[in-house]
Write a protein that holds these residues in place. Structure first.
Motif, PDB file in Angstrom:
ATOM      1  N   ARG A  10      -3.873  12.698 -28.274  1.00 44.87           N
ATOM      2  CA  ARG A  10      -5.132  12.260 -28.860  1.00 44.87           C
ATOM      3  C   ARG A  10      -5.256  10.703 -29.008  1.00 44.87           C
ATOM      4  O   ARG A  10      -6.284  10.088 -28.419  1.00 44.87           O
ATOM      5  N   MET A  11      -4.074  10.072 -28.985  1.00 44.73           N
ATOM      6  CA  MET A  11      -4.362   8.382 -28.903  1.00 44.73           C
ATOM      7  C   MET A  11      -4.358   8.107 -27.651  1.00 44.73           C
ATOM      8  O   MET A  11      -4.992   7.123 -27.140  1.00 44.73           O
ATOM      9  N   ALA A  12      -3.740   8.809 -26.556  1.00 48.04           N
ATOM     10  CA  ALA A  12      -3.993   8.375 -25.242  1.00 48.04           C
ATOM     11  C   ALA A  12      -5.281   8.440 -24.718  1.00 48.04           C
ATOM     12  O   ALA A  12      -5.534   7.700 -23.898  1.00 48.04           O
ATOM     13  N   GLY A  13      -6.186   9.366 -25.288  1.00 50.60           N
ATOM     14  CA  GLY A  13      -7.410   9.454 -24.875  1.00 50.60           C
ATOM     15  C   GLY A  13      -8.252   8.169 -25.020  1.00 50.60           C
ATOM     16  O   GLY A  13      -9.488   7.783 -24.773  1.00 50.60           O
ATOM     17  N   GLY A  14      -7.731   7.234 -26.010  1.00 50.02           N
ATOM     18  CA  GLY A  14      -8.384   6.039 -26.366  1.00 50.02           C
ATOM     19  C   GLY A  14      -9.561   6.239 -27.543  1.00 50.02           C
ATOM     20  O   GLY A  14      -9.553   7.273 -28.239  1.00 50.02           O
ATOM     21  N   VAL A  15     -10.255   5.317 -27.771  1.00 53.10           N
ATOM     22  CA  VAL A  15     -11.165   5.127 -28.767  1.00 53.10           C
ATOM     23  C   VAL A  15     -12.611   5.479 -28.183  1.00 53.10           C
ATOM     24  O   VAL A  15     -12.895   4.617 -27.504  1.00 53.10           O
ATOM     25  N   ALA A  16     -13.432   6.339 -28.453  1.00 44.56           N
ATOM     26  CA  ALA A  16     -14.657   6.538 -28.135  1.00 44.56           C
ATOM     27  C   ALA A  16     -15.384   5.503 -28.840  1.00 44.56           C
ATOM     28  O   ALA A  16     -15.555   5.210 -29.869  1.00 44.56           O
ATOM     29  N   THR A  56      -0.525  14.302 -31.369  1.00 42.65           N
ATOM     30  CA  THR A  56      -1.335  12.896 -31.936  1.00 42.65           C
ATOM     31  C   THR A  56      -1.044  11.967 -30.727  1.00 42.65           C
ATOM     32  O   THR A  56      -1.934  11.421 -30.401  1.00 42.65           O
ATOM     33  N   ARG A  57       0.063  12.066 -30.016  1.00 48.14           N
ATOM     34  CA  ARG A  57       0.226  11.323 -28.962  1.00 48.14           C
ATOM     35  C   ARG A  57      -1.013  11.389 -27.663  1.00 48.14           C
ATOM     36  O   ARG A  57      -1.476  10.477 -27.308  1.00 48.14           O
TER      37      ARG A  57
END
Length: 94
Positions: free
Chosen positions: A86-92, A83-84
């Motif tokens: 995925r969150m590091a990738g930001g919001v598309a 999850t960390r």
């Protein structure tokens, strides 16, 4: 003014809340027992130390061990590694 009245009413409503888990822990007969005598502190300090029975001691030690276990379980990360990432990738955004 309305906010203050709302906060006051909320505070009063929560003050009337029942706590059944506390009521359930009362030793039978405690409600009918007489109040203890008030004694001078010197007399209380000279008295013998309270002693726990083996059953009480075992119960307290078991509860302490369970609480230590719960505390240890809470020491881990709140957010798992996947999850960390995925969150590091930001919001598309589109």
């Amino acid at each position: 003014m309305r906010l203050a009245l709302f906060l006051l009413m909320t505070g009063l409503a929560t003050a009337c809340t029942q706590f059944p888990e506390l009521d359930a822990t009362a030793t039978p007969g405690v409600a009918d027992a007489p109040y203890p005598d008030l004694l001078p502190i010197d007399q209380l300090l000279r008295g013998s130390a309270a002693r726990a029975t083996p059953e009480v001691r075992a119960g307290v030690e078991a509860r302490a061990a369970a609480l230590r276990g719960r505390a240890a379980a809470l020491q881990g990360p709140v957010i798992d590694a996947a999850t960390r990432r995925r969150m590091a990738g930001g919001v598309a955004t589109r």
